[in-house]
Design a protein around this motif. Structure first.
Motif, PDB file in Angstrom:
ATOM      1  N   VAL A   9       0.834  -1.195   0.000  1.00 16.58           N
ATOM      2  CA  VAL A   9       0.000   0.000   0.000  1.00 16.58           C
ATOM      3  C   VAL A   9       0.872   1.250   0.000  1.00 16.58           C
ATOM      4  CG1 VAL A   9      -1.637   1.349   1.401  1.00 16.58           C
ATOM      5  CG2 VAL A   9      -2.011  -1.089   1.037  1.00 16.58           C
ATOM      6  N   TYR A  10       1.946   1.254   0.805  1.00 18.82           N
ATOM      7  CA  TYR A  10       2.838   2.412   0.874  1.00 18.82           C
ATOM      8  C   TYR A  10       3.511   2.672  -0.480  1.00 18.82           C
ATOM      9  CZ  TYR A  10       6.695   5.447   2.079  1.00 18.82           C
ATOM     10  OH  TYR A  10       7.579   6.490   2.098  1.00 18.82           O
ATOM     11  N   VAL A  11       4.011   1.638  -1.114  1.00 18.48           N
ATOM     12  CA  VAL A  11       4.709   1.811  -2.397  1.00 18.48           C
ATOM     13  C   VAL A  11       3.753   2.328  -3.472  1.00 18.48           C
ATOM     14  CG1 VAL A  11       5.855   0.546  -4.266  1.00 18.48           C
ATOM     15  CG2 VAL A  11       6.536   0.153  -1.899  1.00 18.48           C
ATOM     16  N   ILE A  12       2.554   1.769  -3.525  1.00 22.15           N
ATOM     17  CA  ILE A  12       1.577   2.234  -4.510  1.00 22.15           C
ATOM     18  C   ILE A  12       1.211   3.694  -4.252  1.00 22.15           C
ATOM     19  CG2 ILE A  12      -0.816   1.968  -5.300  1.00 22.15           C
ATOM     20  CD1 ILE A  12      -0.405  -1.072  -4.922  1.00 22.15           C
ATOM     21  N   LEU A  13       0.951   4.036  -2.990  1.00 21.54           N
ATOM     22  CA  LEU A  13       0.614   5.422  -2.665  1.00 21.54           C
ATOM     23  C   LEU A  13       1.785   6.361  -2.929  1.00 21.54           C
ATOM     24  CD1 LEU A  13      -1.470   4.977   0.607  1.00 21.54           C
ATOM     25  CD2 LEU A  13      -2.278   5.763  -1.622  1.00 21.54           C
ATOM     26  N   TRP A  14       3.009   5.908  -2.657  1.00 18.72           N
ATOM     27  CA  TRP A  14       4.183   6.766  -2.879  1.00 18.72           C
ATOM     28  C   TRP A  14       4.289   7.137  -4.356  1.00 18.72           C
ATOM     29  CZ3 TRP A  14       8.632   7.573  -5.506  1.00 18.72           C
ATOM     30  CH2 TRP A  14       9.548   8.461  -4.945  1.00 18.72           C
ATOM     31  N   TRP A  15       4.153   6.154  -5.233  1.00 18.38           N
ATOM     32  CA  TRP A  15       4.262   6.439  -6.665  1.00 18.38           C
ATOM     33  C   TRP A  15       3.109   7.296  -7.165  1.00 18.38           C
ATOM     34  CZ3 TRP A  15       8.407   6.428  -9.419  1.00 18.38           C
ATOM     35  CH2 TRP A  15       9.463   5.609  -9.052  1.00 18.38           C
ATOM     36  N   LEU A  16       1.903   7.054  -6.669  1.00 21.59           N
ATOM     37  CA  LEU A  16       0.770   7.886  -7.074  1.00 21.59           C
ATOM     38  C   LEU A  16       0.986   9.344  -6.675  1.00 21.59           C
ATOM     39  CD1 LEU A  16      -2.300   5.635  -6.220  1.00 21.59           C
ATOM     40  CD2 LEU A  16      -1.659   6.480  -8.463  1.00 21.59           C
ATOM     41  N   THR A  53       6.692  13.712  -0.874  1.00 20.73           N
ATOM     42  CA  THR A  53       5.928  12.525  -1.253  1.00 20.73           C
ATOM     43  C   THR A  53       6.047  11.436  -0.196  1.00 20.73           C
ATOM     44  OG1 THR A  53       6.158  12.984  -3.597  1.00 20.73           O
ATOM     45  CG2 THR A  53       5.740  10.706  -3.004  1.00 20.73           C
ATOM     46  N   THR A  54       7.237  11.263   0.365  1.00 18.41           N
ATOM     47  CA  THR A  54       7.451  10.244   1.395  1.00 18.41           C
ATOM     48  C   THR A  54       6.586  10.524   2.620  1.00 18.41           C
ATOM     49  OG1 THR A  54       9.704   9.901   0.619  1.00 18.41           O
ATOM     50  CG2 THR A  54       9.203   9.178   2.852  1.00 18.41           C
ATOM     51  N   ILE A  55       6.519  11.774   3.032  1.00 18.47           N
ATOM     52  CA  ILE A  55       5.723  12.144   4.200  1.00 18.47           C
ATOM     53  C   ILE A  55       4.232  11.964   3.917  1.00 18.47           C
ATOM     54  CG2 ILE A  55       5.084  14.078   5.685  1.00 18.47           C
ATOM     55  CD1 ILE A  55       8.001  15.086   5.255  1.00 18.47           C
ATOM     56  N   ILE A  56       3.778  12.438   2.769  1.00 24.72           N
ATOM     57  CA  ILE A  56       2.356  12.330   2.429  1.00 24.72           C
ATOM     58  C   ILE A  56       1.943  10.861   2.277  1.00 24.72           C
ATOM     59  CG2 ILE A  56       0.635  12.833   0.646  1.00 24.72           C
ATOM     60  CD1 ILE A  56       2.094  15.498   0.212  1.00 24.72           C
ATOM     61  N   ALA A  57       2.783  10.050   1.625  1.00 27.93           N
ATOM     62  CA  ALA A  57       2.466   8.628   1.449  1.00 27.93           C
ATOM     63  C   ALA A  57       2.431   7.903   2.789  1.00 27.93           C
ATOM     64  CB  ALA A  57       3.475   7.968   0.516  1.00 27.93           C
ATOM     65  N   ALA A  58       3.297   8.288   3.724  1.00 31.44           N
ATOM     66  CA  ALA A  58       3.276   7.670   5.056  1.00 31.44           C
ATOM     67  C   ALA A  58       1.979   8.011   5.784  1.00 31.44           C
ATOM     68  CB  ALA A  58       4.482   8.132   5.863  1.00 31.44           C
ATOM     69  N   MET A  59       1.535   9.262   5.678  1.00 26.91           N
ATOM     70  CA  MET A  59       0.280   9.653   6.328  1.00 26.91           C
ATOM     71  C   MET A  59      -0.915   8.946   5.690  1.00 26.91           C
ATOM     72  SD  MET A  59       0.749  13.680   7.310  1.00 26.91           S
ATOM     73  CE  MET A  59       0.817  14.226   5.615  1.00 26.91           C
ATOM     74  N   LEU A  60      -0.924   8.823   4.376  1.00 27.63           N
ATOM     75  CA  LEU A  60      -2.019   8.130   3.696  1.00 27.63           C
ATOM     76  C   LEU A  60      -2.020   6.635   4.012  1.00 27.63           C
ATOM     77  CD1 LEU A  60      -2.027   9.891   0.213  1.00 27.63           C
ATOM     78  CD2 LEU A  60      -3.713  10.113   2.039  1.00 27.63           C
ATOM     79  N   THR A  61      -0.833   6.049   4.158  1.00 29.60           N
ATOM     80  CA  THR A  61      -0.748   4.635   4.523  1.00 29.60           C
ATOM     81  C   THR A  61      -1.275   4.418   5.935  1.00 29.60           C
ATOM     82  OG1 THR A  61       1.156   4.346   3.076  1.00 29.60           O
ATOM     83  CG2 THR A  61       0.807   2.659   4.738  1.00 29.60           C
ATOM     84  N   LEU A  62      -0.944   5.334   6.839  1.00 31.46           N
ATOM     85  CA  LEU A  62      -1.472   5.244   8.201  1.00 31.46           C
ATOM     86  C   LEU A  62      -2.988   5.369   8.193  1.00 31.46           C
ATOM     87  CD1 LEU A  62      -0.972   5.124  11.256  1.00 31.46           C
ATOM     88  CD2 LEU A  62      -0.803   7.617  11.214  1.00 31.46           C
ATOM     89  N   LEU A  63      -3.517   6.280   7.395  1.00 32.79           N
ATOM     90  CA  LEU A  63      -4.968   6.429   7.280  1.00 32.79           C
ATOM     91  C   LEU A  63      -5.595   5.153   6.726  1.00 32.79           C
ATOM     92  CD1 LEU A  63      -7.451   8.315   7.450  1.00 32.79           C
ATOM     93  CD2 LEU A  63      -6.946   8.956   5.094  1.00 32.79           C
ATOM     94  N   ALA A  64      -4.989   4.566   5.702  1.00 28.40           N
ATOM     95  CA  ALA A  64      -5.505   3.311   5.134  1.00 28.40           C
ATOM     96  C   ALA A  64      -5.456   2.192   6.162  1.00 28.40           C
ATOM     97  CB  ALA A  64      -4.704   2.932   3.895  1.00 28.40           C
TER      98      ALA A  64
END
Length: 78
Positions: A9-16, A53-64
């Motif tokens: 999930v983190y890798v997919i969100l990071w690239w998006l 992007t790393t920070i935003i993807a980490a926050m979105l992964t935590l939300l997911a």
């Protein structure tokens, strides 16, 4: 969510998020030299975009993670 699912999930969100951040703040080169593409960006700031992007993807992964493990949202039958 297992740790492997979390990584996926983190890798997919990071690239998006990274691909969405790429065009932000891009300016074309004012003085195009011979052999350069006129649409090439001047000062793309890829390091800053990757860090944000790393920070935003980490926050979105935590939300997911919180959404998937909560009782409000489930894929299991009641």
């Amino acid at each position: 969510m297992s740790w492997l699912s979390g990584i996926v999930v983190y890798v997919i969100l990071w690239w998006l998020v990274f691909f969405m951040a790429l065009p932000v703040g891009v300016r074309r080169t004012a003085n195009v030299e011979r052999g350069n593409d006129p649409g090439a960006p001047e000062g793309a700031r890829l390091g800053l975009k990757a860090a944000v992007t790393t920070i935003i993807a980490a926050m979105l992964t935590l939300l997911a993670f919180l959404l998937i493990d909560s009782e409000w949202f489930t894929f299991r039958k009641p």
